[in-house]
Design a protein around this motif. Structure first.
Motif, PDB file in Angstrom:
ATOM      1  N   PHE A  45       0.827  -1.206   0.000  1.00 42.74           N
ATOM      2  CA  PHE A  45       0.000   0.000   0.000  1.00 42.74           C
ATOM      3  C   PHE A  45       0.865   1.261   0.000  1.00 42.74           C
ATOM      4  N   GLU A  46       1.983   1.234   0.719  1.00 45.87           N
ATOM      5  CA  GLU A  46       2.887   2.380   0.707  1.00 45.87           C
ATOM      6  C   GLU A  46       3.541   2.552  -0.664  1.00 45.87           C
ATOM      7  N   SER A  47       3.780   1.433  -1.355  1.00 48.15           N
ATOM      8  CA  SER A  47       4.419   1.521  -2.673  1.00 48.15           C
ATOM      9  C   SER A  47       3.498   2.165  -3.712  1.00 48.15           C
ATOM     10  N   LEU A  48       2.207   2.176  -3.442  1.00 48.16           N
ATOM     11  CA  LEU A  48       1.291   2.837  -4.371  1.00 48.16           C
ATOM     12  C   LEU A  48       1.577   4.340  -4.456  1.00 48.16           C
ATOM     13  N   LEU A  49       2.071   4.912  -3.365  1.00 49.59           N
ATOM     14  CA  LEU A  49       2.469   6.327  -3.404  1.00 49.59           C
ATOM     15  C   LEU A  49       3.695   6.519  -4.298  1.00 49.59           C
ATOM     16  N   ALA A 108       4.324   4.794  -6.834  1.00 56.78           N
ATOM     17  CA  ALA A 108       3.857   4.605  -8.215  1.00 56.78           C
ATOM     18  C   ALA A 108       3.409   5.919  -8.844  1.00 56.78           C
ATOM     19  N   LEU A 109       3.162   6.912  -8.023  1.00 56.90           N
ATOM     20  CA  LEU A 109       2.755   8.213  -8.569  1.00 56.90           C
ATOM     21  C   LEU A 109       3.842   8.844  -9.436  1.00 56.90           C
ATOM     22  N   PHE A 164      11.865   5.024 -14.567  1.00 52.87           N
ATOM     23  CA  PHE A 164      10.991   5.157 -13.400  1.00 52.87           C
ATOM     24  C   PHE A 164      10.237   3.856 -13.125  1.00 52.87           C
ATOM     25  N   ILE A 165       9.756   3.208 -14.165  1.00 52.96           N
ATOM     26  CA  ILE A 165       9.027   1.944 -13.996  1.00 52.96           C
ATOM     27  C   ILE A 165       9.955   0.865 -13.445  1.00 52.96           C
ATOM     28  N   ALA A 166      11.179   0.786 -13.967  1.00 52.82           N
ATOM     29  CA  ALA A 166      12.148  -0.202 -13.467  1.00 52.82           C
ATOM     30  C   ALA A 166      12.488   0.062 -12.005  1.00 52.82           C
ATOM     31  N   ILE A 167      12.675   1.328 -11.656  1.00 52.60           N
ATOM     32  CA  ILE A 167      12.967   1.679 -10.258  1.00 52.60           C
ATOM     33  C   ILE A 167      11.793   1.320  -9.365  1.00 52.60           C
TER      34      ILE A 167
END
Length: 158
Positions: free
Chosen positions: A23-27, A29-30, A52-55
């Motif tokens: 859930f924290e990783s969703l932030l 993903a912004l 950014f997607i790879a990171i």
């Protein structure tokens, strides 16, 4: 020399930590999402979006898959008559001894995720700081809270 504390957290703690990290990783993903939107409107380099997607996927791997089992393995505690012994940390392992005479009060705390899994955190408050034993089963957390409160009251009377 004193040995390490012996009580481990419940195995279910790993699942709870994984969900919390997700859930924290969703932030996080912004960042790629925002850059993707900017890419739609402006002429920006596409390779930055893929970076950014790879990171982001590397971040998910580390925080959701790799760290929770390691964190669980290192988290140990023990409640003795005169003190509370905590050991935790992933790269840097910390060891804290909390004298019972310093304990002012003890709380149990549940967020929505912990409530769903019937778990709770135990927070030990002293004059200077607060310490937390995370993700215990609800029964163990309540028993531990009551035991620490009783031991702290006895230590205060001495």
């Amino acid at each position: 020399m004193r040995g390490a504390p012996s009580t481990l957290l419940p195995v279910k703690a790993r699942s709870v930590w994984r969900l919390q990290a997700f859930f924290e990783s969703l932030l996080v993903a912004l960042l790629p999402i925002t850059y993707g939107v900017l890419l739609y409107f402006f002429d920006l380099p596409v390779w930055i979006l893929f970076t950014f997607i790879a990171i982001y996927f590397l971040y998910i791997f580390i925080t959701v898959i790799f760290l929770p089992p390691l964190r669980w393995k290192r988290w140990k505690y023990e409640v003795l008559e005169s003190e509370i012994d905590l050991q935790f940390g992933v790269l840097i392992v910390r060891r804290q001894l909390i004298p019972m005479t310093r304990v002012q009060h003890v709380d149990t705390e549940q967020g929505p995720l912990l409530r769903r899994y019937k778990m709770a955190d135990v927070t030990i408050i002293t004059a200077a700081t607060s310490h937390r034993i995370p993700t215990l089963s609800l029964e163990v957390a309540e028993e531990l809270r009551d035991r620490i409160a009783a031991l702290a009251a006895v230590a205060e009377d001495e």
